[in-house]
Design an enzyme around this catalytic site. Structure first.
Site, PDB file in Angstrom:
ATOM      1  N   HIS A  61     -51.430 -54.613  18.304  1.00 28.95           N
ATOM      2  CA  HIS A  61     -52.679 -54.014  17.598  1.00 28.95           C
ATOM      3  C   HIS A  61     -54.033 -54.097  17.751  1.00 28.95           C
ATOM      4  O   HIS A  61     -54.374 -55.314  18.316  1.00 28.95           O
ATOM      5  CB  HIS A  61     -52.332 -54.740  15.857  1.00 28.95           C
ATOM      6  CG  HIS A  61     -52.916 -53.924  14.950  1.00 28.95           C
ATOM      7  ND1 HIS A  61     -52.223 -53.032  14.186  1.00 28.95           N
ATOM      8  CD2 HIS A  61     -54.028 -54.105  14.182  1.00 28.95           C
ATOM      9  CE1 HIS A  61     -52.883 -52.478  13.213  1.00 28.95           C
ATOM     10  NE2 HIS A  61     -53.796 -53.121  13.238  1.00 28.95           N
ATOM     11  N   ASP A  88     -51.575 -53.720   1.262  1.00 31.65           N
ATOM     12  CA  ASP A  88     -52.559 -53.441   2.373  1.00 31.65           C
ATOM     13  C   ASP A  88     -52.652 -51.626   2.520  1.00 31.65           C
ATOM     14  O   ASP A  88     -53.775 -51.276   2.696  1.00 31.65           O
ATOM     15  CB  ASP A  88     -52.028 -53.897   3.848  1.00 31.65           C
ATOM     16  CG  ASP A  88     -52.942 -53.198   4.936  1.00 31.65           C
ATOM     17  OD1 ASP A  88     -54.325 -53.624   4.784  1.00 31.65           O
ATOM     18  OD2 ASP A  88     -52.376 -52.499   5.848  1.00 31.65           O
ATOM     19  N   ARG A  97     -60.822 -49.549   1.353  1.00 30.85           N
ATOM     20  CA  ARG A  97     -61.933 -50.323   2.300  1.00 30.85           C
ATOM     21  C   ARG A  97     -62.592 -49.449   3.173  1.00 30.85           C
ATOM     22  O   ARG A  97     -63.920 -49.373   3.323  1.00 30.85           O
ATOM     23  CB  ARG A  97     -61.311 -51.522   3.069  1.00 30.85           C
ATOM     24  CG  ARG A  97     -61.067 -52.619   2.457  1.00 30.85           C
ATOM     25  CD  ARG A  97     -60.097 -53.450   3.058  1.00 30.85           C
ATOM     26  NE  ARG A  97     -60.740 -53.914   4.508  1.00 30.85           N
ATOM     27  CZ  ARG A  97     -60.101 -53.994   5.740  1.00 30.85           C
ATOM     28  NH1 ARG A  97     -58.762 -53.998   5.730  1.00 30.85           N
ATOM     29  NH2 ARG A  97     -60.797 -54.541   6.667  1.00 30.85           N
ATOM     30  N   SER A  99     -55.083 -57.739   6.442  1.00 33.72           N
ATOM     31  CA  SER A  99     -54.650 -56.387   6.671  1.00 33.72           C
ATOM     32  C   SER A  99     -53.831 -56.161   7.813  1.00 33.72           C
ATOM     33  O   SER A  99     -52.543 -55.891   7.797  1.00 33.72           O
ATOM     34  CB  SER A  99     -55.703 -55.480   6.875  1.00 33.72           C
ATOM     35  OG  SER A  99     -55.705 -54.054   7.262  1.00 33.72           O
ATOM     36  N   LYS A 125     -49.194 -56.389   7.533  1.00 27.56           N
ATOM     37  CA  LYS A 125     -48.248 -55.279   8.020  1.00 27.56           C
ATOM     38  C   LYS A 125     -47.374 -55.592   9.216  1.00 27.56           C
ATOM     39  O   LYS A 125     -46.398 -55.376   9.576  1.00 27.56           O
ATOM     40  CB  LYS A 125     -48.755 -53.916   8.137  1.00 27.56           C
ATOM     41  CG  LYS A 125     -49.821 -53.684   9.073  1.00 27.56           C
ATOM     42  CD  LYS A 125     -50.485 -52.464   8.797  1.00 27.56           C
ATOM     43  CE  LYS A 125     -51.938 -52.386   9.565  1.00 27.56           C
ATOM     44  NZ  LYS A 125     -52.987 -52.598   8.690  1.00 27.56           N
TER      45      LYS A 125
END
Ligand code: URA
Length: 465
Positions: free
Chosen positions: A103, A182, A189, A204, A208
Site C-alpha cells: 500500500h 474507513d 476526509r 485508514s 482495510k
C-alpha cells in the site's frame, strides 16, 4: 454473543479495547478531542460504531476528523481507532502464509500497484489488493484500474477469496463489507482537508489492510511536496506508526520512504497511467517508476518468505519483469475481473481525451522543479479526480511529461502534453499561461541527482492468532 462483539472482547487485553455497550454524546467527544484531550478506547469504539449505524452524521464525523487532524492522537488512541475501523466490517482469516499486500500513502503519478502486484504474484506471492480511490490531489488505484472497460473492481468477498486463493491476485475497491468505517471516513476526509494526519492515515490504511487476511504488508511512504508527508521527519513518524500498528496486530511490515518531490513516472491521469504501467511490464517506460516498483515487489517476495533477503527478492522480480511473466499476470488479472486482456496491446481500448495540448519550454536548461501538487490538482480540475465525494471520474484526461528530471530541455520544445476535451481548451490555456512558472523551473545548471528511495525498515511480528 455476536461474533463481532466477541472479537472486540478477545482483543480487549491486547489492545485495551472497549465494551461496546456504553453510550456517549457525539458533541461531547468532539469537544474533548477539540480541546486536545485523549479519547479512551470506549469513546473511540462508540463513536465509530454509531457512525457506521448512521447515528452520528457526516457533519459530526467531519468535525471529529478535523479535531483529530488538529490535535493528533497518541499510539493507544491510534490503535483503538484502527481496531474500531477494522471491526466495523468483516475480517478475513489468513489461509496461506504467502499472502502479502502493498500500500502506498499516495502521491502524484503513483501507479506502482499495477506493476508490483503482477510481479510479486509471478514470484509466488498471493496479493489481496483492496485499494482506495483518489484522495486530495493524489490519484487512487481503484479509479485508475476502472479506466479499463468492464473491469470489475466491486467483487464480493467470496469472489475476492476465490480469486486470491485459486489464482493469487485480486484488485478491488473497498466494499461495505471491508472496513466500511474507513470507506466513509476516507470519502469525507478527501473533501474536508483532513487527509494529512498520521493517526488518520495509519488507521485508514491498517484497518482495510488488516481485514484482508494477509501476513504482512509492504508500505510505500511517499515524502516530498507531492505527498501528504512533506519532509523526512514526518515520513519517519508515519513509517513508525504503520510499523508499530502492524506489530500490535502481529503482522510483518516492510516500509520504505520514497521520493514524491516530483511526479513518479511521466503520466498523470487514469488511462494514461495504466498505459505507462503496461509499458514498464513490457520492459520500457520511465526508470524511476521501474526502480521503485522493483524495490516494493522484491520486498513482498521477501516478506512472503520466498527470498532470503530483500535484495534476493528484487532479483527475482527483475527476472519476472524481463521474462514477461509480470505482463502475463497483469493481463490475467484484467481477465479474471471481467476486463479485456488484449488491452495490453490495444491501448486505444482505454478512454483517452481527444485533444493533446503541448506545454512549451520557455527557456533551455534542466528541470529543477516539476511541482506535483499543482499537476495533481489540475487533473482534478479536468475531471480526473473528485472535488465532491459523489463526483464521477473522467478516466480520459491527464498530463504526460515529455521531459523528466535531469534531462536537457531546448527552448520551445514540448515539456508536457495535456489531454483534454474541446470544451476545456480555454481552461487549459489559462492554466498553462498562469501556472507555468509555479510548476516548472528550468535552470541552466544540471539538476542535482535525485534520490528515489530514502530508507527501508523491516519489522517481523507475524504470529498466527
Ligand atoms: N491511503 C489510505 O488508504 N488512507 C489514507 O488515509 C491515505 C492514503
Amino acid at each position: 454473543m455476536n461474533s463481532r462483539r466477541k472479537k472486540i472482547l478477545d482483543l480487549k487485553d491486547h489492545l485495551n479495547v472497549a465494551d461496546p455497550g456504553l453510550t456517549f454524546s457525539p458533541a461531547g467527544l468532539i469537544a474533548k478531542k477539540r480541546d486536545g484531550k485523549a479519547l479512551d478506547v470506549n469513546e473511540i469504539q462508540w463513536f465509530i460504531d454509531e457512525y457506521v449505524k448512521n447515528q452520528i452524521a457526516d457533519y459530526q464525523m467531519s468535525a471529529m476528523l478535523m479535531a483529530i487532524y488538529l490535535k493528533g492522537m497518541d499510539k493507544k488512541e491510534t490503535a483503538a481507532l484502527t481496531n474500531a475501523m477494522l471491526y466495523s466490517g468483516k475480517v478475513l482469516q489468513l489461509k496461506d502464509a504467502h499472502v502479502i499486500d502493498k500500500h502506498s500513502t499516495g502521491g502524484v503519478g503513483d501507479k506502482t500497484s499495477f506493476i508490483v502486484a503482477p510481479l510479486a504474484c509471478a514470484c509466488g506471492v498471493k496479493v489481496p489488493m483492496i485499494a482506495g480511490r483518489g484522495l486530495g490531489h493524489t490519484g487512487g488505484t481503484v479509479d485508475k484500474i476502472e479506466a479499463v472497460p468492464n473491469f470489475n473492481s466491486g467483487l464480493t468477498l467470496i469472489e475476492f477469496e476465490k480469486n486470491l486463493y485459486t489464482h493469487g491476485l485480486v484488485l478491488m475497491g473497498q466494499t461495505e463489507e471491508i472496513a466500511p468505517a474507513d470507506k466513509r471516513m476516507y470519502a469525507l476526509r478527501d473533501v474536508t482537508s483532513t487527509v494529512e494526519s498520521i493517526p488518520l492515515i495509519t488507521a485508514s490504511i491498517m484497518s482495510k489492510k488488516l481485514a484482508e487476511g494477509a501476513r504482512g504488508f509492504v508500505f510505500d511512504i511517499k515524502v516530498g511536496c507531492g505527498a501528504f508527508m512533506k519532509d523526512l521527519k514526518s515520513a519517519r513518524l508515519l513509517m513508525n506508526s504503520l510499523s508499530e500498528t502492524g506489530a500490535r496486530f502481529n503482522r510483518d511490515v516492510l516500509a520504505s520512504i520514497t521520493d514524491m518531490s516530483i511526479p513518479l513516472g511521466r503520466a498523470i491521469g487514469n488511462s494514461l497511467e495504466i498505459i505507462e504501467c503496461i509499458e514498464i511490464l513490457k520492459g520500457r517506460g520511465p526508470e524511476d517508476l521501474k526502480q521503485v516498483s522493483l524495490h516494493l515487489a522484491g520486498g513482498m517476495v521477501y516478506l512472503a518468505g520466498l527470498a532470503k533477503t530483500h535484495a534476493a527478492g528484487i532479483e527475482q522480480v527483475t527476472k519476472a519483469l524481463n521474462s514477461g511473466a509480470g505482463l502475463a499476470w497483469f493481463k490475467k488479472m484484467i481477465e479474471l475481473q471481467n476486463g479485456p486482456g488484449e488491452i495490453v496491446d490495444r491501448y486505444e481500448m482505454l478512454p483517452i481525451a481527444p485533444i493533446k495540448t503541448p506545454i512549451l519550454a520557455r527557456k533551455k536548461g534542466y528541470f529543477h522543479r516539476i511541482a506535483p501538487i499543482d499537476l495533481g490538482l489540475f487533473l482534478v480540475e479536468l475531471g480526473g479526480g473528485r472535488k465532491r465525494k459523489e463526483d464521477k471520474i473522467d478516466h480520459s484526461v491527464g498530463i504526460v511529461l515529455e521531459k523528466n528530471w535531469g534531462e536537457k530541455i531546448k527552448k520551445d520544445e514540448p515539456i508536457a502534453y495535456i489531454y483534454h476535451h474541446p470544451h476545456q481548451t480555454e481552461m487549459v490555456q489559462y492554466f498553462i499561461q498562469n501556472s507555468y512558472e509555479q510548476i516548472f523551473k528550468i535552470s541552466s545548471s544540471p539538476s542535482p541527482k535525485r534520490k528515489l528511495i530514502f530508507e527501508t525498515t523491516i519489522k517481523r511480528s507475524f504470529k498466527h492468532v
